[in-house]
Design a protein around this motif. Sequence first.
Motif, PDB file in Angstrom:
ATOM      1  N   VAL A  33       0.868  -1.168   0.000  1.00 42.13           N
ATOM      2  CA  VAL A  33       0.000   0.000   0.000  1.00 42.13           C
ATOM      3  C   VAL A  33       0.912   1.227   0.000  1.00 42.13           C
ATOM      4  O   VAL A  33       1.730   1.383   0.896  1.00 42.13           O
ATOM      5  CB  VAL A  33      -0.931  -0.003   1.235  1.00 42.13           C
ATOM      6  N   GLU A  34       0.771   2.064  -1.031  1.00 41.67           N
ATOM      7  CA  GLU A  34       1.669   3.199  -1.170  1.00 41.67           C
ATOM      8  C   GLU A  34       0.909   4.483  -1.442  1.00 41.67           C
ATOM      9  O   GLU A  34      -0.263   4.455  -1.803  1.00 41.67           O
ATOM     10  CB  GLU A  34       2.697   2.946  -2.263  1.00 41.67           C
ATOM     11  N   ALA A  35       1.585   5.596  -1.231  1.00 39.06           N
ATOM     12  CA  ALA A  35       1.003   6.916  -1.433  1.00 39.06           C
ATOM     13  C   ALA A  35       1.837   7.682  -2.449  1.00 39.06           C
ATOM     14  O   ALA A  35       3.043   7.461  -2.563  1.00 39.06           O
ATOM     15  CB  ALA A  35       0.945   7.681  -0.118  1.00 39.06           C
ATOM     16  N   ILE A  68      -2.922   3.971  -1.575  1.00 39.06           N
ATOM     17  CA  ILE A  68      -3.531   3.990  -0.246  1.00 39.06           C
ATOM     18  C   ILE A  68      -5.001   4.428  -0.299  1.00 39.06           C
ATOM     19  O   ILE A  68      -5.801   4.007   0.521  1.00 39.06           O
ATOM     20  CB  ILE A  68      -2.712   4.850   0.746  1.00 39.06           C
ATOM     21  N   ASP A  69      -5.360   5.228  -1.289  1.00 40.35           N
ATOM     22  CA  ASP A  69      -6.750   5.652  -1.389  1.00 40.35           C
ATOM     23  C   ASP A  69      -7.516   4.937  -2.496  1.00 40.35           C
ATOM     24  O   ASP A  69      -8.537   5.398  -2.966  1.00 40.35           O
ATOM     25  CB  ASP A  69      -6.850   7.173  -1.527  1.00 40.35           C
ATOM     26  N   PRO A  82      -5.141   0.244   6.097  1.00 43.17           N
ATOM     27  CA  PRO A  82      -3.815   0.824   6.310  1.00 43.17           C
ATOM     28  C   PRO A  82      -3.904   2.338   6.460  1.00 43.17           C
ATOM     29  O   PRO A  82      -4.671   2.996   5.777  1.00 43.17           O
ATOM     30  CB  PRO A  82      -3.050   0.459   5.045  1.00 43.17           C
ATOM     31  N   GLN A  83      -3.085   2.879   7.364  1.00 41.78           N
ATOM     32  CA  GLN A  83      -3.085   4.315   7.629  1.00 41.78           C
ATOM     33  C   GLN A  83      -1.780   4.990   7.223  1.00 41.78           C
ATOM     34  O   GLN A  83      -1.694   6.209   7.283  1.00 41.78           O
ATOM     35  CB  GLN A  83      -3.336   4.560   9.126  1.00 41.78           C
ATOM     36  N   SER A  85       2.048   4.765   4.652  1.00 45.20           N
ATOM     37  CA  SER A  85       2.661   4.161   3.483  1.00 45.20           C
ATOM     38  C   SER A  85       4.182   4.207   3.623  1.00 45.20           C
ATOM     39  O   SER A  85       4.707   5.156   4.218  1.00 45.20           O
ATOM     40  CB  SER A  85       2.224   4.888   2.211  1.00 45.20           C
ATOM     41  N   THR A  87       2.754   0.317   3.547  1.00 43.47           N
ATOM     42  CA  THR A  87       2.345  -0.780   4.425  1.00 43.47           C
ATOM     43  C   THR A  87       2.390  -2.030   3.574  1.00 43.47           C
ATOM     44  O   THR A  87       1.866  -2.043   2.456  1.00 43.47           O
ATOM     45  CB  THR A  87       0.928  -0.568   4.989  1.00 43.47           C
ATOM     46  N   GLN A 101       4.805  -2.004   8.588  1.00 39.69           N
ATOM     47  CA  GLN A 101       4.763  -0.669   7.991  1.00 39.69           C
ATOM     48  C   GLN A 101       6.161  -0.114   7.842  1.00 39.69           C
ATOM     49  O   GLN A 101       7.040  -0.386   8.648  1.00 39.69           O
ATOM     50  CB  GLN A 101       3.961   0.289   8.873  1.00 39.69           C
TER      51      GLN A 101
END
Length: 118
Positions: A33-35, A68-69, A82-83, A85, A87, A101
Amino acid sequence: MHRRAVLTTLALAAAFPAAAAAPAPRGWALLMVEAPRCPFCAAFRREVLPGYASHPLGRAAPLVSVPIDGPWPDGLALASAPQASPTFILLKDRMEVGRFQGYDDPETFWRALGGLLA
């Protein structure tokens, strides 16, 4: 499936209606999970990703990258959304087995993934 996993799956589906993307893979998989503009995600992509598929642990758990979104793959059962990135979430037949994470360096990443797979 645990009640909490079902509720998390429903919450993710409600939060990300465009998640009707591709189904999550069966068997073992590592969900990253990345931003956008995440420097740790960029470092992972630069330092680990080029050789990930040829590493024994990478062959054991193919990598699936998700923003992530969203959108998220269909059919995931996660303990929680997940909160941060990056994760990394280890999946077995689309159900979360474990997660960690952050990204520091390749050695720490491979050690953490190996611990989850053991």
